[in-house]
Design an enzyme around this catalytic site. Structure first.
Site, PDB file in Angstrom:
ATOM      1  CG  HIS A 239      -1.341   1.169   1.847  1.00 36.38           C
ATOM      2  ND1 HIS A 239      -2.004   2.149   1.153  1.00 36.38           N
ATOM      3  CD2 HIS A 239      -1.237   1.612   3.118  1.00 36.38           C
ATOM      4  CE1 HIS A 239      -2.265   3.145   1.990  1.00 36.38           C
ATOM      5  NE2 HIS A 239      -1.801   2.851   3.170  1.00 36.38           N
TER       6      HIS A 239
ATOM      7  CE1 TYR B 162      -2.660   7.224   5.386  1.00 35.00           C
ATOM      8  CE2 TYR B 162      -3.858   5.644   4.034  1.00 35.00           C
ATOM      9  CZ  TYR B 162      -2.738   5.993   4.771  1.00 35.00           C
ATOM     10  OH  TYR B 162      -1.695   5.115   4.896  1.00 35.00           O
TER      11      TYR B 162
ATOM     12  CG  ASP C 195     -30.610 -19.125  18.008  1.00 35.77           C
ATOM     13  OD1 ASP C 195     -29.725 -19.086  17.138  1.00 35.77           O
ATOM     14  OD2 ASP C 195     -31.739 -18.619  17.837  1.00 35.77           O
TER      15      ASP C 195
HETATM   16  P1  FAD Z   1       4.224  -5.933  12.667  1.00 41.14           P
HETATM   17  O1  FAD Z   1       4.398  -4.551  13.130  1.00 41.14           O
HETATM   18  O2  FAD Z   1       4.637  -6.249  11.289  1.00 41.14           O
HETATM   19  O3  FAD Z   1       4.959  -6.857  13.692  1.00 41.14           O
HETATM   20  C1  FAD Z   1       5.193  -8.226  13.444  1.00 41.14           C
HETATM   21  C2  FAD Z   1       6.556  -8.537  13.923  1.00 41.14           C
HETATM   22  O4  FAD Z   1       6.792  -9.922  13.848  1.00 41.14           O
HETATM   23  C3  FAD Z   1       7.634  -7.867  13.072  1.00 41.14           C
HETATM   24  O5  FAD Z   1       8.384  -7.015  13.899  1.00 41.14           O
HETATM   25  C4  FAD Z   1       8.436  -9.026  12.527  1.00 41.14           C
HETATM   26  O6  FAD Z   1       9.810  -8.745  12.412  1.00 41.14           O
HETATM   27  C5  FAD Z   1       8.159 -10.107  13.544  1.00 41.14           C
HETATM   28  N1  FAD Z   1       8.351 -11.460  13.002  1.00 41.14           N
HETATM   29  C6  FAD Z   1       7.802 -11.968  11.877  1.00 41.14           C
HETATM   30  N2  FAD Z   1       8.245 -13.216  11.682  1.00 41.14           N
HETATM   31  C7  FAD Z   1       9.085 -13.502  12.682  1.00 41.14           C
HETATM   32  C8  FAD Z   1       9.865 -14.645  13.019  1.00 41.14           C
HETATM   33  N3  FAD Z   1       9.878 -15.742  12.262  1.00 41.14           N
HETATM   34  N4  FAD Z   1      10.614 -14.594  14.150  1.00 41.14           N
HETATM   35  C9  FAD Z   1      10.632 -13.485  14.927  1.00 41.14           C
HETATM   36  N5  FAD Z   1       9.923 -12.375  14.653  1.00 41.14           N
HETATM   37  C10 FAD Z   1       9.158 -12.381  13.550  1.00 41.14           C
HETATM   38  N6  FAD Z   1      -2.797   0.962  10.501  1.00 41.14           N
HETATM   39  C11 FAD Z   1      -3.525   1.895  11.131  1.00 41.14           C
HETATM   40  O7  FAD Z   1      -4.224   1.569  12.082  1.00 41.14           O
HETATM   41  N7  FAD Z   1      -3.515   3.198  10.742  1.00 41.14           N
HETATM   42  C12 FAD Z   1      -2.770   3.606   9.692  1.00 41.14           C
HETATM   43  O8  FAD Z   1      -2.778   4.777   9.341  1.00 41.14           O
HETATM   44  C13 FAD Z   1      -2.011   2.647   8.985  1.00 41.14           C
HETATM   45  N8  FAD Z   1      -1.288   3.014   7.914  1.00 41.14           N
HETATM   46  C14 FAD Z   1      -0.499   2.091   7.285  1.00 41.14           C
HETATM   47  C15 FAD Z   1       0.286   2.508   6.242  1.00 41.14           C
HETATM   48  C16 FAD Z   1       1.134   1.630   5.622  1.00 41.14           C
HETATM   49  C17 FAD Z   1       1.978   2.104   4.497  1.00 41.14           C
HETATM   50  C18 FAD Z   1       1.180   0.278   6.055  1.00 41.14           C
HETATM   51  C19 FAD Z   1       2.076  -0.708   5.427  1.00 41.14           C
HETATM   52  C20 FAD Z   1       0.372  -0.139   7.077  1.00 41.14           C
HETATM   53  C21 FAD Z   1      -0.481   0.769   7.718  1.00 41.14           C
HETATM   54  N9  FAD Z   1      -1.306   0.377   8.770  1.00 41.14           N
HETATM   55  C22 FAD Z   1      -2.034   1.323   9.434  1.00 41.14           C
HETATM   56  C23 FAD Z   1      -1.410  -1.030   9.191  1.00 41.14           C
HETATM   57  C24 FAD Z   1      -0.529  -1.291  10.386  1.00 41.14           C
HETATM   58  O9  FAD Z   1       0.732  -0.793  10.171  1.00 41.14           O
HETATM   59  C25 FAD Z   1      -0.438  -2.777  10.672  1.00 41.14           C
HETATM   60  O10 FAD Z   1      -1.709  -3.379  10.601  1.00 41.14           O
HETATM   61  C26 FAD Z   1       0.135  -3.037  12.063  1.00 41.14           C
HETATM   62  O11 FAD Z   1       1.305  -2.311  12.256  1.00 41.14           O
HETATM   63  C27 FAD Z   1       0.426  -4.514  12.252  1.00 41.14           C
HETATM   64  O12 FAD Z   1       1.025  -4.714  13.497  1.00 41.14           O
HETATM   65  P2  FAD Z   1       1.613  -6.129  13.902  1.00 41.14           P
HETATM   66  O13 FAD Z   1       2.163  -5.997  15.247  1.00 41.14           O
HETATM   67  O14 FAD Z   1       0.579  -7.157  13.663  1.00 41.14           O
HETATM   68  O15 FAD Z   1       2.712  -6.423  12.789  1.00 41.14           O
HETATM   69  N1  THG Z   2     -33.957 -24.376  11.659  1.00 41.16           N
HETATM   70  C1  THG Z   2     -33.224 -25.322  12.228  1.00 41.16           C
HETATM   71  N2  THG Z   2     -32.162 -25.011  13.020  1.00 41.16           N
HETATM   72  C2  THG Z   2     -31.828 -23.723  13.225  1.00 41.16           C
HETATM   73  C3  THG Z   2     -32.594 -22.685  12.657  1.00 41.16           C
HETATM   74  C4  THG Z   2     -33.687 -23.050  11.850  1.00 41.16           C
HETATM   75  N3  THG Z   2     -30.746 -23.430  13.984  1.00 41.16           N
HETATM   76  C5  THG Z   2     -30.218 -22.106  13.968  1.00 41.16           C
HETATM   77  C6  THG Z   2     -31.302 -21.082  13.978  1.00 41.16           C
HETATM   78  N4  THG Z   2     -32.262 -21.375  12.913  1.00 41.16           N
HETATM   79  C7  THG Z   2     -32.010 -21.140  15.307  1.00 41.16           C
HETATM   80  N5  THG Z   2     -33.031 -20.150  15.427  1.00 41.16           N
HETATM   81  C8  THG Z   2     -34.355 -20.444  15.662  1.00 41.16           C
HETATM   82  C9  THG Z   2     -35.157 -19.450  16.185  1.00 41.16           C
HETATM   83  C10 THG Z   2     -36.482 -19.718  16.510  1.00 41.16           C
HETATM   84  C11 THG Z   2     -37.019 -20.974  16.282  1.00 41.16           C
HETATM   85  C12 THG Z   2     -36.237 -21.950  15.711  1.00 41.16           C
HETATM   86  C13 THG Z   2     -34.899 -21.698  15.407  1.00 41.16           C
HETATM   87  C14 THG Z   2     -38.411 -21.277  16.687  1.00 41.16           C
HETATM   88  N6  THG Z   2     -38.851 -20.776  17.856  1.00 41.16           N
HETATM   89  C15 THG Z   2     -40.189 -20.996  18.352  1.00 41.16           C
HETATM   90  C16 THG Z   2     -40.583 -19.830  19.229  1.00 41.16           C
HETATM   91  O1  THG Z   2     -39.737 -19.078  19.657  1.00 41.16           O
HETATM   92  O2  THG Z   2     -41.779 -19.697  19.487  1.00 41.16           O
HETATM   93  C17 THG Z   2     -40.334 -22.274  19.121  1.00 41.16           C
HETATM   94  C18 THG Z   2     -39.538 -22.326  20.385  1.00 41.16           C
HETATM   95  C19 THG Z   2     -39.899 -23.542  21.226  1.00 41.16           C
HETATM   96  O3  THG Z   2     -40.954 -24.143  21.061  1.00 41.16           O
HETATM   97  O4  THG Z   2     -39.040 -23.868  22.083  1.00 41.16           O
HETATM   98  O5  THG Z   2     -39.110 -21.986  16.002  1.00 41.16           O
HETATM   99  O6  THG Z   2     -34.373 -22.182  11.270  1.00 41.16           O
HETATM  100  N7  THG Z   2     -33.512 -26.595  12.028  1.00 41.16           N
END
Ligand code: FAD
Ligand code: THG
Length: 818
Positions: free
Chosen positions: A227, A261, A546
């Site tokens: 980026h 940005y 659920d």
């Molecule tokens: P890193 O900082 O990469 O840390 C990972 C570390 O693991 C590294 O230090 C690496 O050396 C270490 N490592 C890897 N492999 C090993 C290994 N085998 N052994 C030992 N150490 C290892 N984010 C924002 O929120 N705002 C921004 O404005 C923004 N701007 C960005 C702009 C740019 C140009 C880029 C590139 C990124 C930007 N990001 C921004 C994203 C942000 O930088 C990253 O998401 C964040 O820094 C990731 O942090 P991290 O700790 O996961 O990774």
């Molecule tokens: N069908 C089946 N499984 C499911 C869903 C489904 N699992 C995930 C999700 N959907 C679960 N959600 C619901 C929500 C409500 C009901 C069933 C699944 C339901 N409720 C009745 C009530 O609230 O009146 C009966 C409750 C009861 O008698 O205990 O029917 O769609 N297979």
């Protein structure tokens, strides 16, 4: 009481994530922490070393917003030798198109829902905050005064020092080469300077995560991509304004219509661009730290890719005309297929945790959530959208990750509709009914890899002449009036719904009953043929899911679940002695829901089994043969009508569909899609887990306390619920009905009482049967009483609505129980 010894934790990576996590763990008493880093400390060469640190908190995902909010609060209180780790300069997002201006109004709503202070500004007010913006180009702005700039490198060191003071060890120039296992869990981390014994290993290796995962055969589905970030030459307008201590004063700025940005760097501007082609990086080809002069995550700036962005920057900020790009780089960061981080403990390799694909913005919040999860077994923030086990198998393949993650780069600043599907790769998973769905002109959206019909164009004639309220443009996208006709067919005649994508598990074996009794809230010890609605809770009583549980035989249950996290949760808790088998049977089977007042007239003639109310009652299941196809019929209905879910092996699916279709012709059968389905279920008040309720909520406030049997014996979460059971809930999930039927919203909008924001919408739909527009919302208990007048904010407009009693349709259950 004996306390377990403090485990030995090894964190791989001293970037912002590793450093934050070391701080959060040691603060909670886990002081045996070693952070290993391949590069130097703290400018390690990872992404954090050069991140410009813009922190815009507002996100459609509530969880990410909460993470970011904690980062702001934490870094705001941190300093390194008197130097601040956060500068609260505020955030400003600009609109240069009407569509963006609408989107910023929506964003203001999101911010309000998640309790982030924000305001919408006129062009004039924007220019007051950032005087060199060309006022003629902009339509308005979204201002978040508490956003700002994280000093990532400083925050790394400041947090590391706190951790070190509590006993943590940071090892520079230790490259992890392997991770060893013993007794079925991680046991040590092998580095080029020797091995470190470990009870827990956390992968915080940023873009190198997939490489670490491969050491253990664990998927880390992210794609490293470059980026572009550039700095201008010195700007006259900034001369003398900032200094090294306060290197920026104007708000961080987004011009998303051009994927750009901006931030100040003393007297220069930094410009980041997402406008260029996706530039995926092959980890195998990445230079080592030494070859890259200590910055392996920085690649050569490619001028040609930046050229259009520079033009757009100059158009917005004409003062840049006299300057140019002085330095730039293509920085590498991690992208995932859905834009969310990858967190959690591997199920295959216990003790191995992921903290991957995390922005600086979310880093402290992620670290806190992980520390809670590791130590208490649960985070106070709902993490289901971040859990690395959320993916279906097809979503873990290299090609899929590559294609989808590249798309999420392209879409970083796009205006995204909540229903907008990814276009590629599709179709991935189809039900046996797919050819018929295509013939009927299904409009498909995708979920979990599945193609799901939302409505069928073949039903267009049924929609002719229907008088429907005129909904707004945003709510009209991915919607068709045909859904109204399909809902009508379900309530008046009979409709077929493809339920194949609903995940189902087979749980069997001599320990199956006991296992399900322990895992779920409802009584499972019922006769074969019984179906139960039940919840999965965590230890704190939060609703993890659920389910419907059908006891098909003494030792054999079929469980309808909400997604892969349920399978993961059950597999983690299943006994290891072989007494219980948990199997995902979704792919090999299919399901069609046959619902409506004529459902019995349709199905009974096709089978010798008794499908009468006496023969197969509500919430009962039985084996049967329908038109020669062996099925399991389950009398449940998420749409609230008479009928059955019919399950069959996939190979018989098409014959089953065709037989039902044929037999239904005289009865006016229609194929119906998710759009109608969602409206019908909201009329019945059936919750959608993940949208209406999550682990953040307990069953009583979520309105599903009826599925809890505290007296059935012990189960996960029971102790926590026993304390909650006789306290009145502090908040409630309740339905709202809008005054005006044309007011249709989509979810996540703020709800106001008098002039304060008090809650937010979860799901919404127009109720075609009741002729009212519905929104379910979380409200504080005093405001949740039926009759309370509230307003839902939608695109900066306040729409009047009233809290209603539920269910909104058929409270006597007369339609289902007959
Ligand atoms: P890193 O900082 O990469 O840390 C990972 C570390 O693991 C590294 O230090 C690496 O050396 C270490 N490592 C890897 N492999 C090993 C290994 N085998 N052994 C030992 N150490 C290892 N984010 C924002 O929120 N705002 C921004 O404005 C923004 N701007 C960005 C702009 C740019 C140009 C880029 C590139 C990124 C930007 N990001 C921004 C994203 C942000 O930088 C990253 O998401 C964040 O820094 C990731 O942090 P991290 O700790 O996961 O990774
Ligand atoms: N069908 C089946 N499984 C499911 C869903 C489904 N699992 C995930 C999700 N959907 C679960 N959600 C619901 C929500 C409500 C009901 C069933 C699944 C339901 N409720 C009745 C009530 O609230 O009146 C009966 C409750 C009861 O008698 O205990 O029917 O769609 N297979």
């Amino acid at each position: 009481m004996t306390h377990p010894p403090v485990p030995r934790v090894v964190i791989i990576g001293a970037g912002i994530v590793g450093c934050s996590l070391a701080d959060e763990l040691t603060e909670r008493g886990w002081t045996n922490v070693t952070v290993v880093e391949q590069g130097p400390l703290f400018a390690t060469g990872g992404s954090s070393s050069h991140a410009p640190g813009l922190v815009f908190r507002t996100n459609a995902a509530k969880t990410l917003t909460e993470f970011a909010d904690y980062t702001v609060r934490k870094f705001g209180g941190l300093n390194l030798a008197g130097q601040p780790c956060f500068q609260q300069v505020g955030g400003l997002e600009l609109a240069t198109t009407p569509a963006r201006w609408d989107d910023l109004q929506r964003k203001h709503g999101l911010a309000t829902s998640w309790r982030i202070r924000s305001e919408l500004l006129t062009p004039q007010e924007c220019v007051r905050l950032w005087p060199t913006i060309d006022r003629e180009r902009i339509l308005g702005g979204f201002h978040t005064p508490e956003d700002g700039l994280a000093k990532a490198l400083r925050a790394c060191e400041a947090q590391a020092r706190r951790a070190i003071a509590r006993g943590a060890i940071f090892l520079a120039h230790h490259k992890v080469l392997d991770i060893e296992q013993r007794g079925g869990r991680v046991s040590s981390v092998v580095t080029d300077c020797g091995a470190l014994p470990a009870d827990i290993v956390v992968c915080a290796a940023g873009l190198w995560g997939p490489k670490i995962g491969r050491m253990l055969g664990v998927d880390v589905p992210l794609l490293p991509m470059a980026h572009q970030y550039a700095k201008t030459t010195q700007l006259a307008e900034l001369a003398g304004r900032n200094d090294e201590f306060h290197d920026a004063r104007r708000p961080i700025l987004r011009h998303q219509d051009a994927d750009l940005y901006f931030r100040e760097h003393v007297d220069r501007l930094g410009i980041g661009s997402y406008a260029h082609r996706p530039m995926p990086v092959d980890l195998a080809e990445l230079p080592s730290s030494a070859e890259a002069r200590g910055m392996p995550s920085m690649l050569e700036f490619t001028d040609a890719d930046f050229e259009p962005s520079w033009q757009h920057a100059v158009e917005l900020l004409p003062a840049l005309r006299d300057s140019k790009v002085e330095e730039g780089f293509n920085g590498i960061m991690s992208f995932t297929t859905d834009g969310m981080p990858l967190l959690g403990e591997s199920r295959q390799v216990p003790g191995f945790w992921l903290a991957e694909a995390v922005w600086v913005t979310h880093s402290a919040g992620v670290a806190r959530a992980l520390a809670e999860w590791m130590i208490d077994g649960r985070s106070t923030t709902d993490l289901h959208e971040c859990d690395v086990h959320r993916f279906e198998q097809v979503q873990l393949g290299d090609d899929y990750v590559h294609e989808r993650a590249a798309q999420s780069f392209v879409e970083v600043y796009d205006i995204l509709h909540p229903l907008q599907p990814a276009e590629h790769p599709r179709p991935l998973r189809t039900s046996p009914f797919y050819p018929r769905q295509q013939e009927l002109g299904a409009f498909f959206l995708e979920a979990g890899g599945w193609e799901r019909p939302h409505w069928y164009e073949a039903n267009a004639p049924l929609a002719e002449g229907l008088a429907l309220p005129q909904r707004g443009a945003w709510a009209s996208r991915y919607w068709s009036p045909i859904a109204a006709a399909e809902a009508g067919a379900t309530r008046e005649r009979v409709a077929l719904y493809d339920m194949t994508p609903l995940k189902r598990l087979e749980i069997s074996g001599p320990g199956a009953l006991e296992f399900l009794q322990r895992m779920t809230t409802n009584q499972m010890d019922r006769k074969p043929g019984a179906v139960s609605y039940a919840l999965l809770l965590d230890e704190a009583g939060g609703v993890r899911s659920d389910l419907t549980v059908a006891r098909l035989a003494h030792d054999h249950f079929q469980v309808g679940v909400n997604g892969n996290l349920d399978l993961d949760w059950l597999l983690r808790h299943a006994p290891t002695d072989g007494s219980v088998l948990v199997r995902d049977i979704t792919a090999g089977t299919c399901c069609v829901g046959v619902w409506g007042p004529r459902a019995r007239d349709l199905v009974q003639p096709l089978t010798r089994e008794d499908f009468s109310h006496q023969g197969l009652g509500y919430f009962k299941a039985r084996r049967a043969t329908i038109a020669g196809v062996p099925v399991t019929a389950m009398r449940v209905s998420y749409v609230g009508e008479l009928g059955w879910e019919l399950y069959a092996d996939a190979d018989g699916g098409l014959r089953l569909w065709d037989a039902l279709w044929e037999a239904g012709q005289d009865l006016g059968v229609a194929a119906a899609g998710r759009s109608a389905f969602n409206s019908l279920r909201l009329e019945k008040g059936y919750r959608a887990w993940g949208t209406d309720m999550t682990a953040e909520h307990n069953p009583y406030e979520a309105g599903v306390g009826f599925a809890v049997r505290l007296d059935k014996g012990d189960f996960v979460g029971r102790r926590a619920l026993a304390e909650l059971a006789d306290q009145p809930p502090r908040r409630r999930l309740v339905p709202l009905l809008f005054d005006h039927p044309e007011h249709v919203v989509l979810g996540k909008e703020p709800v106001h009482l008098a002039d304060s924001a008090i809650g937010y919408v979860t799901s919404a739909a127009y109720g075609y049967t009741i002729g009212r527009s519905i929104a379910y919302a979380w409200l504080p208990a005093p405001a949740a009483a039926p009759g309370t007048r509230v307003e839902v904010e939608y695109f900066a407009e306040k729409l009047p609505a009233t809290v209603a009693a539920e269910p909104l349709f058929d409270p006597e259950m007369a339609r289902i129980r007959r």
